[in-house]
Write an enzyme that holds these catalytic residues in place. Structure first.
Site, PDB file in Angstrom:
ATOM      1  N   HIS A  88       0.848  -1.183   0.000  1.00 18.07           N
ATOM      2  CA  HIS A  88       0.000   0.000   0.000  1.00 18.07           C
ATOM      3  C   HIS A  88       0.882   1.230   0.000  1.00 18.07           C
ATOM      4  CE1 HIS A  88      -3.743   2.267   0.548  1.00 18.07           C
ATOM      5  NE2 HIS A  88      -2.944   3.135   1.148  1.00 18.07           N
ATOM      6  N   ASP A 167     -14.849   2.867   5.677  1.00 19.61           N
ATOM      7  CA  ASP A 167     -13.686   3.510   5.061  1.00 19.61           C
ATOM      8  C   ASP A 167     -13.997   3.975   3.645  1.00 19.61           C
ATOM      9  OD1 ASP A 167     -10.741   4.145   4.897  1.00 19.61           O
ATOM     10  OD2 ASP A 167     -10.951   2.745   3.238  1.00 19.61           O
ATOM     11  N   ARG A 174     -13.057  12.505   2.479  1.00 24.20           N
ATOM     12  CA  ARG A 174     -11.804  13.199   2.785  1.00 24.20           C
ATOM     13  C   ARG A 174     -11.244  13.903   1.567  1.00 24.20           C
ATOM     14  NH1 ARG A 174      -8.496   8.437   4.105  1.00 24.20           N
ATOM     15  NH2 ARG A 174      -6.743   9.883   4.058  1.00 24.20           N
ATOM     16  N   SER A 189      -7.366   4.155   7.609  1.00 23.38           N
ATOM     17  CA  SER A 189      -7.899   3.785   6.295  1.00 23.38           C
ATOM     18  C   SER A 189      -7.094   2.632   5.708  1.00 23.38           C
ATOM     19  CB  SER A 189      -7.866   4.991   5.357  1.00 23.38           C
ATOM     20  OG  SER A 189      -8.238   4.622   4.049  1.00 23.38           O
ATOM     21  N   LYS A 193      -8.559  -1.555   5.716  1.00 20.82           N
ATOM     22  CA  LYS A 193      -8.742  -2.296   4.469  1.00 20.82           C
ATOM     23  C   LYS A 193      -7.815  -3.501   4.394  1.00 20.82           C
ATOM     24  CE  LYS A 193      -8.223   1.451   2.016  1.00 20.82           C
ATOM     25  NZ  LYS A 193      -8.148   2.493   0.982  1.00 20.82           N
TER      26      LYS A 193
END
Length: 408
Positions: A88, A167, A174, A189, A193
């Site tokens: 990520h 989320d 956001r 976040s 996930k």
């Protein structure tokens, strides 16, 4: 979760607005109520801004993450015949590393279930980039995702509605409320996930710099411990395919290989050299299979913008500074990003830069090429680039390492 009569939105907002620490029950209530629609977008916007300004303790972040995981289902990859690993990135201008990375790691024998998102602010989303490929689709069922992981080894798709739905709602909110940089919300976040996704190993790529959400090394380290040459959509896909074909910008290749080795090590395959999969073409084979499995045509021409505008080098010398935020904002204004969560993006819009800091440049040569379908967008994009770069003496440029630090 049953409604909790002890709490209401204004009370929770006011607690964080005044610098207080939210209780577990307040966090459970507000996340659940927002997911159900009992807390309105404008109320969650106010809370997100209060969190951005006043922060959260580690306990609050941990419990907020747990509450977002609890808002939906959890995935299970135990049926796969190979280990799983995921990456990520916190995002940055021109960050397209997921595109070559997922098929590269898959070619090395590790399954990569990459649940990705759309553009946030001035940075492009992985799904927006891939949707520039004719026919490609982001939405897969869990069964389709598991089948593709078994047969191809890599999948890049949207998180299903059932996976951390809190989320998914907050992520979009956001983007349009100026609260993307909030470290507690970024960390929760990502981790909600990824924990709900259930992958075996996770590598976090925390970007730092003017075009990233973390603008200083200290901020990047805070986030990390709490949990290219193009900017656009189709242009970044083209650059990623170049990497898989054995070319591409050296910095993109270097970071892709560095992250691949971390993912392979986390999945117990650290003895495999990812560079071999680039060299022998197997990573490109995985890319084509991954795109085709999701309905895309990996051989189809990518969309191109109808209009282009070249920004020339103002004077000969060395490009000593290039502000990634300026480039990202220009790409956004050209149509590569979205101002509202319901906005569409232009697949062909973006910025191509023809030199990087440290390069010698000559007056009149192309420095940037701006791409868009709507020529009226050029003026504001040019405004974004004003003051975003310097050309001077080479001694004024100090190179920075691509990977600044490794934590964990």
């Amino acid at each position: 979760m049953a409604p909790d009569p002890r709490h209401d939105a204004v009370e929770v907002i006011a607690a964080k607005r005044d610098g207080g620490e939210l209780s577990d029950s307040q966090i459970d209530w507000v996340v659940d109520a927002y997911t159900r629609g009992a807390v309105a977008d404008e109320q969650m916007s106010a809370l997100a801004m209060a969190i951005l300004l006043n922060g959260m303790t580690r306990r609050e972040i941990s419990h907020w993450t747990d509450a977002m995981i609890a808002s939906g289902e959890r995935m299970d990859f135990s049926s796969l015949s190979r280990p799983t690993a995921d990456k990520h990135s916190t995002g940055g201008v021109g960050d397209k590393i997921t595109l070559p990375l997922a098929p590269l790691v898959a070619a090395c024998g590790v399954a990569v279930p990459q649940l990705s998102g759309r553009g946030l602010g001035h940075t492009g989303g992985t799904l927006d980039k891939l949707e520039s490929i004719p026919g490609w689709r982001a939405d897969l069922s869990t069964a389709e995702m598991l089948a593709q992981l078994e047969s191809v080894g890599a999948v890049v798709c949207a998180a299903g509605d059932g996976l951390a739905p809190a989320d998914k709602k907050l992520y979009a909110l956001r983007d349009v409320t100026g609260t993307v940089p909030a470290v507690p919300l970024i960390a929760s976040s990502i981790m909600s996930k990824k924990i709900a996704e259930g992958t075996g190993a996770l590598v976090l790529d925390v970007k730092v710099g003017t075009g990233a959400f973390m603008t200083t090394v200290e901020e990047a380290r805070e986030l990390a411990t709490t949990m290219g040459l193009t900017a656009g959509n189709a242009v970044e896909v083209a650059e990623s395919v170049d990497v898989l074909a054995g070319g591409g910008p050296p910095d993109v290749v270097e970071l892709t290989l560095a992250l691949a080795q971390e993912m392979l090590a986390g999945a117990g395959r650290g003895d495999v050299d990812a560079a071999d999969a680039l060299a022998d073409g197997s990573a490109m084979d995985s890319w084509r299979a991954m795109i085709a499995a999701q309905g895309g045509d990996p051989h189809a021409p990518l969309p191109t913008a109808r209009e282009s505008h070249v920004v020339p080098v103002p004077t000969s010398g060395t490009l000593t500074r290039l502000d990634a935020m300026a480039v990202g904002l220009a790409a956004w204004r050209l149509g590569a990003g979205r101002a509202r969560k319901e906005d569409a993006v232009q697949a062909g819009a973006g910025v191509v830069w023809h030199a990087r800091p440290g390069d010698r440049v000559r007056e009149g040569d192309p420095l940037f090429t701006l791409l868009t379908d709507e020529p009226a967008r050029f003026d504001r994009a040019l405004e974004a680039l004003e003051g975003g770069y310097d050309v001077g003496e080479g001694s004024l440029y100090t190179p920075q390492p691509l990977v600044i630090d490794r934590i964990g």
